[in-house]
Design an enzyme around this catalytic site. Sequence first.
Site, PDB file in Angstrom:
ATOM      1  N   THR A  29       0.849  -1.205   0.000  1.00 36.46           N
ATOM      2  CA  THR A  29       0.000   0.000   0.000  1.00 36.46           C
ATOM      3  C   THR A  29       0.878   1.246   0.000  1.00 36.46           C
ATOM      4  OG1 THR A  29      -1.713  -1.145   1.236  1.00 36.46           O
ATOM      5  CG2 THR A  29      -1.761   1.246   1.350  1.00 36.46           C
ATOM      6  N   GLY A  30       0.404   2.287  -0.664  1.00 39.46           N
ATOM      7  CA  GLY A  30       1.118   3.563  -0.612  1.00 39.46           C
ATOM      8  C   GLY A  30       1.267   4.171  -1.993  1.00 39.46           C
ATOM      9  N   SER A  31       1.905   5.328  -2.045  1.00 40.86           N
ATOM     10  CA  SER A  31       2.027   6.022  -3.328  1.00 40.86           C
ATOM     11  C   SER A  31       2.974   5.290  -4.276  1.00 40.86           C
ATOM     12  CB  SER A  31       2.494   7.461  -3.091  1.00 40.86           C
ATOM     13  OG  SER A  31       3.708   7.477  -2.381  1.00 40.86           O
ATOM     14  N   ALA A  84       8.194   1.425   1.579  1.00 36.90           N
ATOM     15  CA  ALA A  84       8.651   1.522   2.974  1.00 36.90           C
ATOM     16  C   ALA A  84       8.812   2.992   3.322  1.00 36.90           C
ATOM     17  CB  ALA A  84       9.981   0.804   3.159  1.00 36.90           C
ATOM     18  N   ASP A  85       8.753   3.269   4.608  1.00 39.84           N
ATOM     19  CA  ASP A  85       9.011   4.633   5.080  1.00 39.84           C
ATOM     20  C   ASP A  85      10.490   4.819   5.395  1.00 39.84           C
ATOM     21  OD1 ASP A  85       6.248   5.577   5.051  1.00 39.84           O
ATOM     22  OD2 ASP A  85       5.971   3.994   6.533  1.00 39.84           O
ATOM     23  N   GLY A  96       4.041   1.618   7.471  1.00 41.13           N
ATOM     24  CA  GLY A  96       2.793   1.985   8.138  1.00 41.13           C
ATOM     25  C   GLY A  96       2.446   3.447   8.013  1.00 41.13           C
ATOM     26  N   GLY A  98       1.126   4.711   5.655  1.00 47.13           N
ATOM     27  CA  GLY A  98      -0.223   4.715   5.069  1.00 47.13           C
ATOM     28  C   GLY A  98      -1.237   4.000   5.944  1.00 47.13           C
ATOM     29  N   GLU A 104      -0.236  -5.538   5.769  1.00 47.81           N
ATOM     30  CA  GLU A 104       1.028  -5.687   5.026  1.00 47.81           C
ATOM     31  C   GLU A 104       1.879  -6.789   5.645  1.00 47.81           C
ATOM     32  OE1 GLU A 104       1.450  -1.057   3.486  1.00 47.81           O
ATOM     33  OE2 GLU A 104       2.485  -1.661   5.296  1.00 47.81           O
TER      34      GLU A 104
HETATM   35  C1  5RP Z   1       1.758   1.926   4.083  1.00 50.58           C
HETATM   36  C2  5RP Z   1       3.222   1.718   3.999  1.00 50.58           C
HETATM   37  C3  5RP Z   1       3.914   2.300   2.810  1.00 50.58           C
HETATM   38  O1  5RP Z   1       4.623   1.291   2.193  1.00 50.58           O
HETATM   39  C4  5RP Z   1       4.859   3.363   3.263  1.00 50.58           C
HETATM   40  O2  5RP Z   1       4.137   4.306   4.028  1.00 50.58           O
HETATM   41  C5  5RP Z   1       5.508   4.058   2.075  1.00 50.58           C
HETATM   42  O3  5RP Z   1       4.556   4.810   1.395  1.00 50.58           O
HETATM   43  P1  5RP Z   1       4.885   5.629   0.093  1.00 50.58           P
HETATM   44  O4  5RP Z   1       5.145   4.643  -0.992  1.00 50.58           O
HETATM   45  O5  5RP Z   1       3.642   6.449  -0.128  1.00 50.58           O
HETATM   46  O6  5RP Z   1       6.083   6.489   0.373  1.00 50.58           O
HETATM   47  O7  5RP Z   1       3.842   1.124   4.821  1.00 50.58           O
HETATM   48  O8  5RP Z   1       1.233   1.406   5.269  1.00 50.58           O
END
Ligand code: 5RP
Length: 226
Positions: A29-31, A84-85, A96, A98, A104
């Site tokens: 999940t995420g952008s 990932a963050d 997390g 998102g 996940e």
């Molecule tokens: C969502 C996540 C995402 O993988 C993480 O927040 C990265 O998001 P993005 O691709 O938008 O930078 O863990 O729960």
Amino acid sequence: MSDTNALKRQVARAALNWVEPGSVIGVGTGSTVDCFIDALKESGIRLAGAVSSSERTAKGLQAIGVPVLDLNDVIRLGVYVDGADEVDPQHCMIKGGGGALTREKIVAEVADRFVCIADGSKAVSCLGHFPLPIEVLPMARSLIERKCRDIGGVPLLRSGFVTDNGNLILDVRGLQIADPVALEREINQWPGVVTNGIFAIRRADVVCLATPSGIRTFDSGQMVQL
Ligand code: 5RP
């Protein structure tokens, strides 16, 4: 399009290398994952199906014609693709941002290979600058906030946010996560915690990072270093 968005699109396309046509895959999940779904569509790769880690991703997959399967009907996934963050040199991650961390972690557990895709800014030497998300049952919120303070963290309730599982998220600042496996285990044992956003016990097998000078791929056993 911002530079970061361009990098996300590049790394999303690179992730297609791990997608076997006709297979069932796990999708995070995420952008960055949204870019991966776009790349899947553009590639024309046909999948037997996908297991989604969120309602958001399920909608995206359905919109491009990928059958979304219930994890209970799937025994094995060849690959799980997610963002990932933060990711450290040993492939441990904070996830997390998102709010989808619990699903996940569940979907990743079923996959043979976890491919983490991110722009290079997510690579860190030590996890913890990004606030650690913890999914908690609503009745345990203040208990878990106190426990976070006991270990030196500063918890903040994610305002107006409810997870797909009907729970709350605490974002915890101020943790220097020197031993990600130990902290992941410790927090997950607190009553009322559904899961926390440290992905170290089941970490990424492959880390694929987009940098301005190209895609860098780190397989299992290769330290992530930019
Ligand atoms: C969502 C996540 C995402 O993988 C993480 O927040 C990265 O998001 P993005 O691709 O938008 O930078 O863990 O729960």
